[in-house]
Design a protein around this motif. Structure first.
Motif, PDB file in Angstrom:
ATOM      1  N   UNK A  78       0.815  -1.228   0.000  1.00 26.34           N
ATOM      2  CA  UNK A  78       0.000   0.000   0.000  1.00 26.34           C
ATOM      3  C   UNK A  78       0.844   1.272   0.000  1.00 26.34           C
ATOM      4  N   UNK A  79       2.020   1.229   0.607  1.00 29.28           N
ATOM      5  CA  UNK A  79       2.905   2.401   0.602  1.00 29.28           C
ATOM      6  C   UNK A  79       3.369   2.718  -0.825  1.00 29.28           C
ATOM      7  N   UNK A 106      -6.909  -6.977   3.625  1.00 30.45           N
ATOM      8  CA  UNK A 106      -5.912  -6.230   2.868  1.00 30.45           C
ATOM      9  C   UNK A 106      -5.730  -4.857   3.473  1.00 30.45           C
ATOM     10  N   UNK A 107      -4.952  -4.044   2.785  1.00 35.95           N
ATOM     11  CA  UNK A 107      -4.721  -2.658   3.199  1.00 35.95           C
ATOM     12  C   UNK A 107      -5.032  -1.764   2.007  1.00 35.95           C
ATOM     13  N   UNK A 108      -5.798  -0.701   2.266  1.00 38.33           N
ATOM     14  CA  UNK A 108      -6.282   0.152   1.194  1.00 38.33           C
ATOM     15  C   UNK A 108      -5.798   1.585   1.303  1.00 38.33           C
ATOM     16  N   UNK A 109      -5.716   2.210   0.135  1.00 41.33           N
ATOM     17  CA  UNK A 109      -5.420   3.628  -0.007  1.00 41.33           C
ATOM     18  C   UNK A 109      -6.565   4.210  -0.843  1.00 41.33           C
ATOM     19  N   UNK A 110      -7.168   5.292  -0.347  1.00 40.70           N
ATOM     20  CA  UNK A 110      -8.304   5.916  -1.023  1.00 40.70           C
ATOM     21  C   UNK A 110      -7.900   7.238  -1.666  1.00 40.70           C
ATOM     22  N   UNK A 111      -8.480   7.508  -2.832  1.00 42.45           N
ATOM     23  CA  UNK A 111      -8.202   8.733  -3.573  1.00 42.45           C
ATOM     24  C   UNK A 111      -9.389   9.014  -4.487  1.00 42.45           C
ATOM     25  N   UNK A 112      -9.348  10.119  -5.213  1.00 41.67           N
ATOM     26  CA  UNK A 112     -10.480  10.492  -6.072  1.00 41.67           C
ATOM     27  C   UNK A 112     -10.040  10.705  -7.511  1.00 41.67           C
ATOM     28  N   UNK A 113     -10.978  10.401  -8.423  1.00 38.36           N
ATOM     29  CA  UNK A 113     -10.719  10.707  -9.828  1.00 38.36           C
ATOM     30  C   UNK A 113     -11.035  12.184 -10.069  1.00 38.36           C
TER      31      UNK A 113
END
Length: 125
Positions: A78-79, A106-113
Motif C-alpha cells: 500500500x505504501x 488487505x490494506x487500502x489507499x483511497x483517492x479520487x478521480x
C-alpha cells in the motif's frame, strides 16, 4: 455456474482529463467506443458515460459524474500505491488502512478521480 463481473459504468465530465487520469494513474487501456471511450483493466472494463453521449438503457437513477465508488487491486504494498499516486499528483484521501475485500483482508489507499468518484487501491498479502 460462476458469474463474474464483466464491466460497470462510470460517468465523467471531460474526456481528455479522464482518459489521461485512468490511463496514467490506473494503467487502463483507453478504448474508443462509438463517440466515447471505455477503460479496460485486464479482463474487466469500465464503460464510460460522458459528454456527447446519450446512452440507453440506463439505471433508474443513472450514475452521476463523481458518483462512483470503486476498488482496484494494487499489485504491491500500500505504501507503493501511495507513492504512485503522489508521483501523479493525486492526493491520498485515506490510508493505508485495513480493509476486507473480495480476496480477504488487505490494506487500502483511497483517492479520487478528477470528477470526485472515490477510488481505492487494495493490497493483499
Amino acid at each position: 455456474m460462476e458469474i463474474i463481473l464483466d464491466h460497470c459504468v462510470i460517468h465523467v465530465t471531460d474526456w481528455a482529463r479522464s482518459n489521461a487520469f485512468y490511463r496514467d494513474v490506473l494503467g487502463a487501456e483507453v478504448v474508443p467506443q462509438g463517440k466515447g471511450y471505455a477503460y479496460r483493466l485486464g479482463d474487466q472494463q469500465l464503460n464510460v458515460h460522458g459528454p456527447g453521449l446519450n446512452p440507453s438503457p440506463l439505471a433508474r437513477v443513472p450514475v452521476a459524474p463523481g458518483g462512483s465508488d470503486l476498488c482496484f487491486v494494487w499489485p504491491g504494498r500500500p505504501e507503493e500505491a501511495a507513492a504512485h499516486l503522489k508521483a501523479h499528483g493525486v492526493a491520498v484521501e485515506l490510508g493505508p488502512v485495513e480493509r476486507r475485500g473480495a480476496r480477504g483482508p488487505g490494506h487500502s489507499v483511497y483517492f479520487r478521480d478528477p470528477d470526485g468518484s472515490l477510488l481505492e487501491f487494495i493490497s493483499y498479502g
